[in-house]
Design a protein around this motif. Sequence first.
Motif, PDB file in Angstrom:
ATOM      1  N   MET A   1       0.487  -0.946  -0.289  1.00 61.58           N
ATOM      2  CA  MET A   1       0.068  -0.167   0.116  1.00 61.58           C
ATOM      3  C   MET A   1       0.892   1.215  -0.181  1.00 61.58           C
ATOM      4  O   MET A   1       1.310   2.140   0.702  1.00 61.58           O
ATOM      5  CB  MET A   1      -0.891   0.128   1.164  1.00 61.58           C
ATOM      6  CG  MET A   1      -1.911  -1.237   1.395  1.00 61.58           C
ATOM      7  SD  MET A   1      -2.788  -1.043  -0.411  1.00 61.58           S
ATOM      8  CE  MET A   1      -4.262   0.275   0.480  1.00 61.58           C
ATOM      9  N   MET A   2       0.838   2.254  -1.329  1.00 57.64           N
ATOM     10  CA  MET A   2       1.763   3.087  -1.151  1.00 57.64           C
ATOM     11  C   MET A   2       1.263   4.086  -2.270  1.00 57.64           C
ATOM     12  O   MET A   2       0.781   3.613  -3.301  1.00 57.64           O
ATOM     13  CB  MET A   2       3.281   2.671  -1.748  1.00 57.64           C
ATOM     14  CG  MET A   2       3.866   2.084  -1.112  1.00 57.64           C
ATOM     15  SD  MET A   2       5.702   1.348  -1.837  1.00 57.64           S
ATOM     16  CE  MET A   2       5.910   0.290  -2.881  1.00 57.64           C
ATOM     17  N   PRO A   3       1.280   5.173  -1.776  1.00 61.68           N
ATOM     18  CA  PRO A   3       0.315   5.847  -3.253  1.00 61.68           C
ATOM     19  C   PRO A   3       0.840   6.763  -4.650  1.00 61.68           C
ATOM     20  O   PRO A   3       2.157   6.435  -3.753  1.00 61.68           O
ATOM     21  CB  PRO A   3       0.520   7.203  -1.963  1.00 61.68           C
ATOM     22  CG  PRO A   3       1.399   7.445  -1.089  1.00 61.68           C
ATOM     23  CD  PRO A   3       2.231   6.036  -0.877  1.00 61.68           C
ATOM     24  N   GLY A   4       0.151   6.801  -5.094  1.00 57.93           N
ATOM     25  CA  GLY A   4       0.646   6.913  -6.353  1.00 57.93           C
ATOM     26  C   GLY A   4       1.180   5.587  -6.963  1.00 57.93           C
ATOM     27  O   GLY A   4       0.423   5.323  -8.784  1.00 57.93           O
ATOM     28  N   LEU A   5       1.602   4.777  -6.762  1.00 56.08           N
ATOM     29  CA  LEU A   5       1.918   3.075  -7.463  1.00 56.08           C
ATOM     30  C   LEU A   5       2.290   1.912  -6.317  1.00 56.08           C
ATOM     31  O   LEU A   5       2.597   2.234  -5.461  1.00 56.08           O
ATOM     32  CB  LEU A   5       3.283   3.521  -7.782  1.00 56.08           C
ATOM     33  CG  LEU A   5       3.172   2.057  -8.924  1.00 56.08           C
ATOM     34  CD1 LEU A   5       2.625   2.072 -10.019  1.00 56.08           C
ATOM     35  CD2 LEU A   5       5.098   2.390  -9.987  1.00 56.08           C
TER      36      LEU A   5
END
Length: 372
Positions: free
Chosen positions: A54-58
């Motif tokens: 779970m990471m923002p952007g990708l």
Amino acid sequence: MAHIFIIDDDRQLLQLISVMLERGGHASTTINDPRKALDELQKSKPDAVILDVMMPGLDGHTLCRQIRETPDLADLPIIILTARSQNIDRKAALDSGADEYMRKPVMPKELIAKLEELIAAKSPAPAHQPGVIIGFYSLRGGVGTTTMALNFAAALHKHSDKQVCFWDMSSAGSPAAVYLRHSPTTHWGQLDPDNLTWDQVDAQIVTHRSGLRFLPAPTLPTSASRTDLAAALTNLLPQHTDYIVVDLPSNLNPDTLFLLQNINLTFHVLAPEVISVHLAQQTSKFLSDLEDGVKQKAYLLNQNQIESPMPPTAVERALKTRIPFKIAHDTNQAKAISAGAPLTLSNAKSPLPAGMVRMAEMIQQRVDRGEL
């Protein structure tokens, strides 16, 4: 030490994993923006990657698939490290191309052990280093060529963790078999050089009670040339054995000449007496005139009598060279022959074994330096 990329948007976790890796002896690079990770991976080409999901952007699954689709990085070991713990999460991680799925929090030893396992599994196997063939020869009988060769092989066997095979190439029966008090039922003369395999050769090799491996010569003298077989064995033995010590025939027949020109190192054994030195001079001149000369050679001076007819310095002057290895007369040698085992294996403090051990150590150092 491996170089590991850690990709996670949590800076605190990045620092924690980085410290774990450093304490485990590895270097790390941390990236908290997954959108920049692929470019950085292509620039640095690390040994492995640890990914969060779970990471923002990708997200980590998408980045993992991108890595697998990049030719330079397709084989990169990847561990997905996430707080998600359901079976469906594990399946999703592996389906995206990850090698391993691990749950947070993870124990340092467990993480490092898994990383090292994956890196080792994907590392190319080290290239096989061919074995080294070392020959002993002399045209002068009675100077102790077989004694020197056997004791040198025994020294290598005893003082190294390498595989050693003694190859008796004599064409006048098998003097080494007599020395070892062994009656071989197999010998290299039974081999067919056409389509020769290691299994066929290994079946002819016997193991002496001392542990020394031994490829015997035919028990009856022969005048037949077997250069084709010598060539096949010279090619095959180094593929399976670290050291091959060869007792060469005491004449310059085609087999001997082939081996002298194709093995890594030859020792010309001589005694400190006029006839031996004269023959050594003539042999050296003959070999130097060959179109394809001997690769590397050295003299080995064996004092085979209690009283030396010539001092070593006189022998060196006659041959116009320094003799690097000189073996003193050893009264214990007769007992070793009676016992049927090289003296090197039974009496380390005796002059002959002491000299052989020094020789073995020096040759091993040369091999380690890539000089042979």
